[in-house]
Write a protein that holds these residues in place. Structure first.
Motif, short mmCIF file in Angstrom:
data_model
loop_
_atom_site.label_atom_id
_atom_site.label_comp_id
_atom_site.label_asym_id
_atom_site.label_seq_id
_atom_site.Cartn_x
_atom_site.Cartn_y
_atom_site.Cartn_z
N GLN A 65 0.76 -1.12 0.01
CA GLN A 65 -0.10 0.05 -0.02
C GLN A 65 0.70 1.26 -0.11
O GLN A 65 1.81 1.37 0.84
N VAL A 66 0.63 2.13 -0.80
CA VAL A 66 1.34 3.51 -0.83
C VAL A 66 0.24 4.67 -0.54
O VAL A 66 -0.84 4.72 -1.39
N ASP A 67 0.49 5.39 0.36
CA ASP A 67 -0.47 6.51 0.72
C ASP A 67 0.46 7.73 0.87
O ASP A 67 1.55 7.88 0.96
N LEU A 68 -0.35 8.77 0.34
CA LEU A 68 0.11 10.19 0.57
C LEU A 68 -1.00 11.00 1.35
O LEU A 68 -1.92 11.13 1.06
N GLU A 69 -0.37 11.56 2.42
CA GLU A 69 -1.08 12.51 3.35
C GLU A 69 -0.46 13.49 4.15
O GLU A 69 0.74 13.26 4.68
N ASN A 70 -0.68 14.58 3.82
CA ASN A 70 -0.24 15.76 4.33
C ASN A 70 1.25 15.79 4.22
O ASN A 70 2.10 16.10 5.04
N GLY A 71 1.68 15.75 3.03
CA GLY A 71 3.09 15.63 2.19
C GLY A 71 3.92 14.64 2.92
O GLY A 71 5.09 14.60 2.82
N ARG A 72 3.27 13.57 3.57
CA ARG A 72 3.95 12.54 3.87
C ARG A 72 3.73 11.16 2.97
O ARG A 72 2.61 10.65 2.97
N LEU A 73 4.72 10.53 2.43
CA LEU A 73 4.64 9.46 1.54
C LEU A 73 4.70 8.22 2.53
O LEU A 73 5.92 8.13 3.20
N THR A 74 3.96 7.11 2.56
CA THR A 74 3.81 6.08 3.44
C THR A 74 3.84 4.94 2.63
O THR A 74 2.76 4.75 1.84
N ILE A 75 4.59 4.04 2.61
CA ILE A 75 4.91 2.70 1.96
C ILE A 75 4.53 1.51 3.17
O ILE A 75 5.38 1.43 4.06
N SER A 76 3.65 0.82 2.94
CA SER A 76 3.46 -0.21 3.79
C SER A 76 2.85 -1.61 3.49
O SER A 76 2.45 -1.60 2.12
N GLY A 77 2.81 -2.69 4.40
CA GLY A 77 2.40 -3.95 3.84
C GLY A 77 2.75 -5.03 4.91
O GLY A 77 3.16 -4.68 5.78
N GLU A 78 2.71 -6.12 4.00
CA GLU A 78 2.87 -7.47 4.72
C GLU A 78 3.35 -8.51 3.91
O GLU A 78 2.87 -8.75 3.05
N ARG A 79 4.39 -8.91 4.44
CA ARG A 79 5.27 -10.06 3.73
C ARG A 79 4.85 -11.28 4.64
O ARG A 79 5.42 -11.28 5.82
N LYS A 80 4.21 -12.42 3.97
CA LYS A 80 3.84 -13.54 4.53
C LYS A 80 4.86 -14.91 4.42
O LYS A 80 5.28 -14.97 3.36
N PHE A 81 5.05 -15.27 5.58
CA PHE A 81 5.81 -16.60 5.46
C PHE A 81 4.87 -17.78 5.24
O PHE A 81 4.15 -18.08 6.04
N GLU A 82 5.05 -18.41 4.32
CA GLU A 82 4.25 -19.45 3.75
C GLU A 82 4.79 -20.73 3.98
O GLU A 82 5.61 -21.01 2.99
N ASN A 83 4.72 -21.49 4.75
CA ASN A 83 5.25 -22.81 4.90
C ASN A 83 4.28 -23.82 4.45
O ASN A 83 3.76 -24.45 5.34
N GLU A 84 4.34 -24.14 3.23
CA GLU A 84 3.34 -24.89 2.53
C GLU A 84 3.74 -26.34 2.64
O GLU A 84 3.06 -27.40 2.62
N ASP A 85 5.05 -26.57 2.59
CA ASP A 85 5.81 -27.97 2.85
C ASP A 85 5.78 -28.48 4.20
O ASP A 85 6.51 -27.94 4.96
N LYS A 86 4.63 -29.26 4.62
CA LYS A 86 4.63 -29.66 5.84
C LYS A 86 5.80 -30.56 6.18
O LYS A 86 6.26 -30.55 7.29
N GLY A 87 6.50 -31.34 5.51
CA GLY A 87 7.62 -32.07 5.55
C GLY A 87 8.72 -31.44 5.61
O GLY A 87 9.93 -32.32 6.00
N LYS A 88 8.82 -30.35 5.51
CA LYS A 88 10.41 -29.53 5.39
C LYS A 88 10.45 -28.88 6.76
O LYS A 88 9.65 -28.21 7.46
N ASN A 89 11.61 -29.01 7.33
CA ASN A 89 12.28 -28.44 8.46
C ASN A 89 13.29 -27.11 8.23
O ASN A 89 14.31 -27.64 7.58
N TYR A 90 12.95 -25.99 8.57
CA TYR A 90 13.86 -25.17 8.27
C TYR A 90 15.02 -25.03 9.52
O TYR A 90 14.67 -25.06 10.66
#
Length: 142
Positions: A65-90
């Motif tokens: 998400q990119v927002d502009l409010e009162n001269g302030r540019l804000t970049i935000s979001g969420e990066r998800k850790f997707e552990n789809e491999d159930k047999g995988k041990n990190y």
């Protein structure tokens, strides 16, 4: 957006301000939290534009998400850790995951209606045009 001359981090301790050293210390300690991360940002300037590049590998553009409010540019979001491999041990996960938010104050010389954002190959590129009417001009004294 305050623009500062670039210096390589952690190389020139003698010329750093004390507040900059504290900022690095606290930012590095927060970097390893499990619920958030801080993406790398590069800000550059040309004669016509300011350009902001944000490294967001592995993200979908719908999660940014990119927002502009009162001269302030804000970049935000969420990066998800997707552990789809159930047999995988990190054994090690060094990639940052979780929510993020980066904000920058824009100078008065920008044209806020001209902001464009493009996400490609894991990099978010934001272009902000300068407003020529607002740029300070030097007046010759006669």
């Amino acid at each position: 957006m305050a623009l500062i001359n670039y210096t390589r981090p952690n190389l020139d301790v003698q010329n750093k301000r004390f507040s900059d050293i504290l900022d690095e210390f606290f930012n590095d300690s927060l970097k390893y939290r499990n619920d958030s991360f801080t993406p790398s940002v590069d800000i550059s300037e040309t004669e016509e534009n300011f350009e902001v590049s944000v490294a967001l590998p592995g993200m979908n553009k719908d999660d940014i998400q990119v927002d502009l409010e009162n001269g302030r540019l804000t970049i935000s979001g969420e990066r998800k850790f997707e552990n789809e491999d159930k047999g995988k041990n990190y054994h090690r996960v060094e990639s940052g995951f979780g929510t993020f938010s980066r904000s920058f104050h824009l100078p008065d010389t920008v044209d806020e209606s001209s902001i464009s954002a493009k996400y490609e190959n894991g990099v978010l590129n934001i272009t902000i045009a300068k407003n020529e009417e607002k740029v300070k001009r030097q007046i010759e004294v006669s």
